[in-house]
Enzyme design. Sequence first.
Site, PDB file in Angstrom:
ATOM      1  N   LYS A  82      -2.132  -0.157   4.878  1.00  0.00           N
ATOM      2  CA  LYS A  82      -1.988   1.302   4.992  1.00  0.00           C
ATOM      3  C   LYS A  82      -2.921   1.916   6.029  1.00  0.00           C
ATOM      4  CE  LYS A  82       1.145   2.089   1.779  1.00  0.00           C
ATOM      5  NZ  LYS A  82       2.480   2.590   2.164  1.00  0.00           N
ATOM      6  N   GLU A 104       0.818  12.048   0.371  1.00  0.00           N
ATOM      7  CA  GLU A 104       1.338  11.715  -0.941  1.00  0.00           C
ATOM      8  C   GLU A 104       0.835  10.331  -1.284  1.00  0.00           C
ATOM      9  OE1 GLU A 104       2.887  11.238   1.844  1.00  0.00           O
ATOM     10  OE2 GLU A 104       3.373   9.106   1.682  1.00  0.00           O
ATOM     11  N   SER A 371       0.584  -8.013   2.458  1.00  0.00           N
ATOM     12  CA  SER A 371       0.254  -6.646   2.890  1.00  0.00           C
ATOM     13  C   SER A 371      -0.951  -6.039   2.188  1.00  0.00           C
ATOM     14  CB  SER A 371       1.465  -5.742   2.695  1.00  0.00           C
ATOM     15  OG  SER A 371       1.930  -5.842   1.364  1.00  0.00           O
TER      16      SER A 371
END
Lengths: 392, 251
Positions: A82, A104, A371
Amino acid sequence: MKFGEFGGMFVPEVLIPPLKELEKAYRELKDDEEFKKELDYYLRNYAGRPTPLYFAKNLTEKLGGAKIYLKREDLLHSGAHKINNTIGQALLAKFMGKSRIIAETGAGQHGVATAIAGALLGLKVDVYMGAKDVERQKMNVFRMKILGANVVPVESGSQTLKDAINEALRDWVATFEHTHYLIGSVVGPHPYPTIVRDFQSVIGKETKRQILEIEGTLPDAIVACVGGGSNAIGIFHPFIEDKKVRLIGVEAAGKGIETGKHSASLCAGKKGILHGMLSYFLQDEDGQIATTHSIAAGLDYPGVGPEHAWLKEVGRAEYVAVTDEQALKAFLELSKTEGILPALESAHALAYAMELAKEMSRDEIIVVNLSGRGDKDLGIVMEALSCSANQL
Amino acid sequence: MFRKPALITFITAGDPNVKATLEFLLVLDKYSEVIELGIPFSDPMADGKAIQKANVRALKAGTKVRDVFNVVREFREYSDTPVVLMTYYNPVYRMGVERFVREAKESGANAMIVVDLPLEEAVEYLSVCEKHDMGTVFLAAPNTPNDRLKAIDEASSAFVYLISLYGTTGARDKLSQLAFDLLSRAKKICSKPLAVGFGVSKAEHVRELIKAGADGVVVGSAIVDIIGRYGEDAGDYIEDKLKELRGGLNF
């Protein structure tokens, strides 16, 4: 810009000028040498890029099939991919003269990565999070607060990620003059799916260079999990023109597609419009968006990025789904064989890759995008295993 | 499409149930030049708390798109007052634009507002609406540039809906200066009737906007709030509110 018929700008009129402003700013900035240097500086020295491409020898030998490589995004600062996007967009926000960013978050990973970018670059951060998620993810809420962000619980709708996006959009409609909406995945109205994809493509670019260095050839398959789809697009994108590389996105089948308790929008959804984009969504015959389920909070979203919808439509990428139980098994397997705790999201990709490897020959290569790391999921895993402690 | 100055009133269909909706429509009819009827949606991202809750109540009651068409059809047995369907795009898209517009028209709806369908994405929708003689209403906001405002005016066959502020729907205490700036800009540029909405909740707001040259004023959340409070029994209370608002038209 659209991906075939997918994507677009399905937003209330008031958001058209800010989206156009964003598009223009991004176009100016993305090839700017100064900006690229600054982004690269932070990715390298702060976030920890490049991440290793690790040959999972033990796992490969145990399965006896294709070689499995892991792209170790889990080793990044904040523990997931991220941050590639949040640092990029936070720099973009500063360039546009915005003093505040909003985001969000579902489980809180993107919220944390946004809070980190805000702290690093001196931006005020407000994070919208479904009230149910605030309850379920207390540690991440605390983490965001420690990092100086304000967490706003969203009480509307299903009180989960999709409602957090609605609420962030409602905020942005009123505050766009000084606020940048930092979307966390390759979703939302144009230009977001393109911007987030570009920032995440660093994963695929590195992977390509690394696998050529190590193996002297491109992989036969790349496997990544797909919720909104940012880590998958990030690793897929630089390989789209390399037609011999299979691109496989793994969605969350939850308790099983047939139970209706899942979040596999590409495998089981229909075309529709939500959050500014035309894509695939889980919905009823009236177009009401369904509530979703996955053991991996990061996959628990009823839609998917429009570029994935397009890759599916044109047949360039394949999309499959893996259940909670299979993901949990893969989580345990990687922990035991390699000493790596994968995020439950990434464990979906791993679960599919492990099955695929067995069907492939020993000289073939699979790259799995790992990830995120699994420390954040220990509570959920503990709870899931408490019913079946003998699995340990 | 309407007498001026117009009071345009909004409720969400199926809130708290479809039977009550017909009853409320008949009350609105006595005091409104135009009625806007919202199609409930699971993710009303342009709406504030009041209308969000109305959507939840309507969906909880099991309201379907078909029920909304049916209630318009029933309403047509009593009244010719123009009805504008207000919806998000997904229910339209899911049913198919052609079929949605045709059935809406057959049920007696006169125009449509699709909140999250800007001009860029509206090519097919516009041609379908033209084909079925369905009126179109596009929204313009305080930050809509002049050239775009002109294009919105051209695409809107029924009227142009001017958003009075930066934000979502919902009753506000005071009107923003943005509303008056946009209205005066729109009056120079647009040829269609101009209705102003978002945040309008008092007779005084109605009066100020009409004085400033609005052809119509939209009141939604202030009415929906009453339904939230009184449920099926809201009829009389709505009537009181409408009488008060109506006062804003006379000066």
